[in-house]
Design a protein around this motif. Structure first.
Motif, short mmCIF file in Angstrom:
data_model
loop_
_atom_site.label_atom_id
_atom_site.label_comp_id
_atom_site.label_asym_id
_atom_site.label_seq_id
_atom_site.Cartn_x
_atom_site.Cartn_y
_atom_site.Cartn_z
N PHE A 1 10.79 -7.86 2.55
CA PHE A 1 10.71 -6.62 1.78
C PHE A 1 12.10 -6.01 1.69
O PHE A 1 13.03 -6.44 2.39
N ASN A 2 12.23 -5.03 0.80
CA ASN A 2 13.50 -4.34 0.58
C ASN A 2 14.63 -5.33 0.25
O ASN A 2 15.69 -5.33 0.86
N GLU B 1 2.99 6.28 10.51
CA GLU B 1 2.78 4.84 10.69
C GLU B 1 4.10 4.07 10.63
O GLU B 1 4.21 2.97 11.18
N LEU B 2 5.12 4.66 9.97
CA LEU B 2 6.41 3.98 9.89
C LEU B 2 7.11 3.97 11.25
O LEU B 2 7.92 3.10 11.51
N ILE C 1 10.63 3.36 2.48
CA ILE C 1 11.30 2.32 3.29
C ILE C 1 12.70 2.06 2.76
O ILE C 1 13.66 1.90 3.53
N ALA C 2 12.86 2.06 1.42
CA ALA C 2 14.17 1.85 0.82
C ALA C 2 15.14 2.95 1.24
O ALA C 2 16.32 2.70 1.52
N THR C 3 14.62 4.20 1.32
CA THR C 3 15.47 5.33 1.75
C THR C 3 15.85 5.18 3.21
O THR C 3 17.01 5.37 3.61
N LEU D 1 3.78 -1.96 3.15
CA LEU D 1 5.13 -2.22 2.66
C LEU D 1 5.25 -1.92 1.17
O LEU D 1 6.31 -1.48 0.70
N LYS D 2 4.16 -2.14 0.45
CA LYS D 2 4.16 -1.87 -0.99
C LYS D 2 3.96 -0.39 -1.27
O LYS D 2 4.68 0.21 -2.09
N THR D 3 2.99 0.21 -0.57
CA THR D 3 2.68 1.63 -0.83
C THR D 3 3.81 2.56 -0.37
O THR D 3 3.99 3.63 -0.92
#
Length: 793
Positions: free
Chosen positions: A98-99, A51-52, A69-71, A62-64
């Motif tokens: 986010f991030n 899904e990304l 996502i940070a990586t 975005l939370k889960t």
């Protein structure tokens, strides 16, 4: 992460990192070493969480997937810079972020849990159109520039609003057109170029959700509080009329608080009057002067110590007091501006000179109740905003001077609005010929041809006799009081001068009582000033027993006129009040009359109020004049005269002295010409024949009814003076009309007047005015005699 923005858009938002994954695929295939290894790691995340790559509209992901996502975003969000950079990833055209970098997280945590992050300067309609231009640029290849500066407003730990500019990097996005979206032609583009605000047209070509914006945007955020504050200060100060707005000072104060990071900072101003050597308070909504403690005026030398005076006025440098209490103790309250600040409870302050090439024009005053909040260090930041403050004060000063000139023109040399256009034309011609073409041509004469005059007056009846009586009473009172003191002094100390002055007083008393002449007031007043007053001073020094009597005498003497001014003051005050009252009614009624048909109007205050009116085609500039408008204005004039009479007699309790008035209208049925006399700054009739009208105006109210000693004007009656039979017929119709309205009485009479010098054949209609006793019964009408009876009772 904040909630999503639910406003409509031509694009569906699909958060995806597919373009970033494409970059890493290229890096894995062509790179080596650590870079290739890192790319492989990130691509494994893409495989594990498809899904990304494919994209998602459920922002809960975005939370889960926060850690993954940070990586993925590690290279675009360098962790080594996280504590310094203000940065976040965001969904395009959405408040969702986010991030966040560490510094951005800290800023939002400081703002508090109730703070809602929102992009400023993005109205919903503009946002929709901006999304359309993105489609045109990204998908269709056009280059429309619709970028606007967006920003966040976020409070800091002290509650001071900070401003953050947002710059977007959209390298990792793409626009996808749906099968249902209309194709855009060049004709459509041309139409949109001329219809930016037609939101319905945009929505027809770009329906809601017809496109998909896939990817993510990097928001680089910068603290621009100082720049924003300077820009806002500039905007608020330079913008026309903004400084006159009700909340101007409050808004300016808020901006200065952000600029200097002081929550309780207050802003004040004072103007420097170089001519008088004083500081003056600026008046306006919310305006204060802390240097003056809101007093209207203060001498510079009394408000500043010598050092501060030199620094502000001569060197034009700021004064900073970081600790008012400490300076107050050190100077033992002897320094004026420190003492003034201490009285008001302020702990720190900056006084900054507002100066131009000509010198000091005012003071910017910044104060705080926090010690050391304002100081010589942050005072230097004011250099960036002082040019705008100087420009604003200069403009305000010019506006004030223009206002003064306007008031002078209105009150002293007024040019009525009905003829202002003609003066403007002449002024433009004068500028063209003398300034642009460098000629020497005088200001052209202003004249109006074929205008009909109307004249009326409400005159204080028997004003000369009333003033003479008041003068006699004052002189008798003063002469008798002076004689009583001199007689007492003569008993104790026999001196020939006492007897001589007392003898002269007796002679003047007889003259005032029985033979009062035109020059009597002047002669006796000089005698009282030059002979009696010096004598009384000598008596006061040589005869202490009479000190009380002399003090009582002096208390009755007017300081400015140096004579007893009691009964005359009552008369003068009454006439002044009558004039103000009648003028106010006339001016208010004139507003209504001008709406009926424009005409020239002027009034004069004498012992009563006179008014001139001129109506005609040449004044209005329009091909619309009809005699109907003249007849209408004549009716209006009669009604206003009746209204003024009623207002006067219903306000008898307001006037210090009981006086009567008499009203008169002069009819002149032939059109004439008027010309503006430049030397006298007023209009006058033009031509020898027309001058007859002016002669009649000046003399007619003193005219007698033929064969009698009775003046044509009489209290309680309206006198309408005319010379033509047609005028008599016309005005008799008007009188009958107002009789039917219970405004004029039934005792109508037509009389002939004695000939005036150079004027013969005048007649007058005289008719009683009916009065309403507004305090008793506004529907009941009285004659003058009836009304006087009611008022007395």
């Amino acid at each position: 992460m904040t909630g999503t923005d639910k406003t409509s858009s031509p694009m569906k938002i699909l958060i995806s990192f597919h373009k970033l994954f494409e970059a890493y695929q290229n890096m894995a295939a062509n790179g080596s070493g650590l870079l290739a290894e890192k790319a492989q790691t990130i691509l494994k995340i893409a495989e594990k969480y498809p899904e990304l790559r494919e994209g998602f509209s459920d922002f809960n992901i975005l939370k889960t997937r926060e850690a993954e996502i940070a990586t993925i975003l590690q290279d675009t969000f360098n962790p080594l810079l996280s504590k310094n950079e203000i940065k976040a990833a965001t969904a395009p055209f959405d408040n969702t972020i986010f991030n966040l970098s560490d510094r951005f997280k800290s800023i939002l945590e400081t703002a508090g849990p109730d703070f809602n992050l929102e992009i400023k300067n993005m109205p919903s309609n503009d946002k929709y159109i901006m999304a359309c231009t993105v489609i045109l640029n990204f998908y269709y290849g056009y280059e429309f520039n619709f970028r606007r500066p967006f920003h966040y407003e976020i409070p800091d730990k002290n509650g001071v609003t900070r401003y953050y500019k947002i710059l977007y990097n959209a390298d990792f996005t793409e626009v996808i057109k749906s099968s249902t979206a209309p194709n855009i032609s060049q004709t459509d583009i041309d139409t949109l170029l001329d219809n930016f605000e037609d939101i319905e047209r945009w929505k027809a070509l770009f329906p809601e959700n017809a496109y998909t914006l896939k990817g993510f945007v990097i928001a680089n955020i910068f603290d621009v509080t100082d720049d924003f504050a300077i820009s806002e200060i500039k905007s608020n100060l330079i913008a026309e009329n903004k400084h006159q707005a009700p909340n101007f000072i409050k808004k300016l104060q808020h901006i200065f608080q952000s600029f200097l990071k002081i929550t309780d900072l207050q802003v004040g101003f004072s103007i420097y009057n170089k001519t008088d050597g004083v500081f003056e308070r600026v008046y306006g909504d919310g305006m204060h002067s802390f240097l003056l403690n809101d007093n209207p005026i203060g001498t510079c030398a009394d408000l500043l110590c010598q050092t501060s005076y030199k620094r502000l006025l001569e060197e034009k440098k700021h004064i900073a007091i970081s600790n008012v209490d400490s300076r107050f103790k050190l100077t033992q309250g002897q320094v004026p501006h420190i003492n003034m600040l201490h009285q008001q409870g302020f702990k720190s302050a900056i006084f900054a000179p507002i100066a131009n090439a000509e010198g000091l024009i005012g003071i910017l005053e910044l104060v705080s109740k926090q010690p050391k909040a304002l100081n010589s260090i942050n005072a230097n930041k004011l250099q960036d905003v002082m040019p705008y403050i100087v420009a604003t004060v200069e403009r305000s000063r010019n506006e004030h001077e223009n206002l003064i000139e306007a008031v002078i023109q209105q009150e002293c040399t007024a040019i009525h609005t009905s003829v202002h256009w003609r003066f403007r034309q002449a002024a433009q011609q004068f500028i063209k010929e003398n300034i642009i073409q460098n000629k020497s041509i005088p200001f052209r004469e202003i004249a109006f041809q074929n205008v009909y005059p109307l004249f009326g007056q409400v005159d204080v009846k028997g004003s000369s006799e009333a003033r003479n009586k008041a003068t006699q009473k004052d002189l008798i009172m003063q002469l008798e009081a002076a004689k009583a003191i001199i007689d007492k002094a003569n008993i104790n100390f026999k001196m020939p001068v006492y007897e001589q002055v007392a003898f002269q007083i007796v002679a003047y008393l007889e003259q005032v009582s029985t033979k009062f002449k035109v020059d009597s007031e002047h002669v006796i007043s000089l005698f009282l000033k030059n002979e009696v007053s010096p004598l009384l001073k000598i008596i006061q020094q040589t005869n202490p027993a009479l000190k009380t009597d002399i003090n009582a005498y002096c208390k009755q003497i007017d300081e400015e006129l140096q004579v007893l001014y009691q009964h005359r003051k009552k008369y003068d005050d009454t006439v002044s009040l009558i004039n103000k009252h009648m003028s106010a009614i006339l001016d208010a009624k004139q507003i209504e009359a001008q709406k009926m048909y424009p005409h020239f109007f002027e009034r004069f205050k004498t012992d009563g109020v006179e008014h001139n009116m001129y109506i005609g085609e040449s004044i209005t500039r329009e091909n619309s004049f009809s005699l109907i408008y003249l007849y209408n204005l004549r009716l209006w004039q009669i009604q206003v005269m009746c209204d003024m009479e009623n207002a006067f007699y219903n306000a008898q309790d307001v006037y210090p002295l009981k006086l009567d008035i008499a009203s008169m209208i002069l009819v002149f049925n032939q059109p004439l010409s008027i010309r503006f006399r430049m030397d006298e700054k007023q209009f006058d009739v033009d031509g020898t024949y027309n001058a007859r009208y002016e002669v009649v105006k000046k003399r007619v109210d003193k005219a007698y009814i033929k064969g009698t000693t009775q003046r044509v004007t009489e209290k309680g009656k309206l006198s309408i003076v005319y010379s033509q039979q047609a005028d008599e017929h016309e005005y008799l119709q008007y009188v009958r009309f107002f009789q039917s309205k219970n405004m004029l009485g039934a005792d109508l009479e037509v009389v002939e007047l004695e000939d005036l010098e150079g004027v013969t054949g005048l007649k007058a209609i005289r008719v009683s005015i009916l009065y309403r006793n507004e305090k008793a019964d506004s529907k009941k009408y009285y004659t003058y005699a009836d009304l006087m009876t009611v008022i007395k009772n």
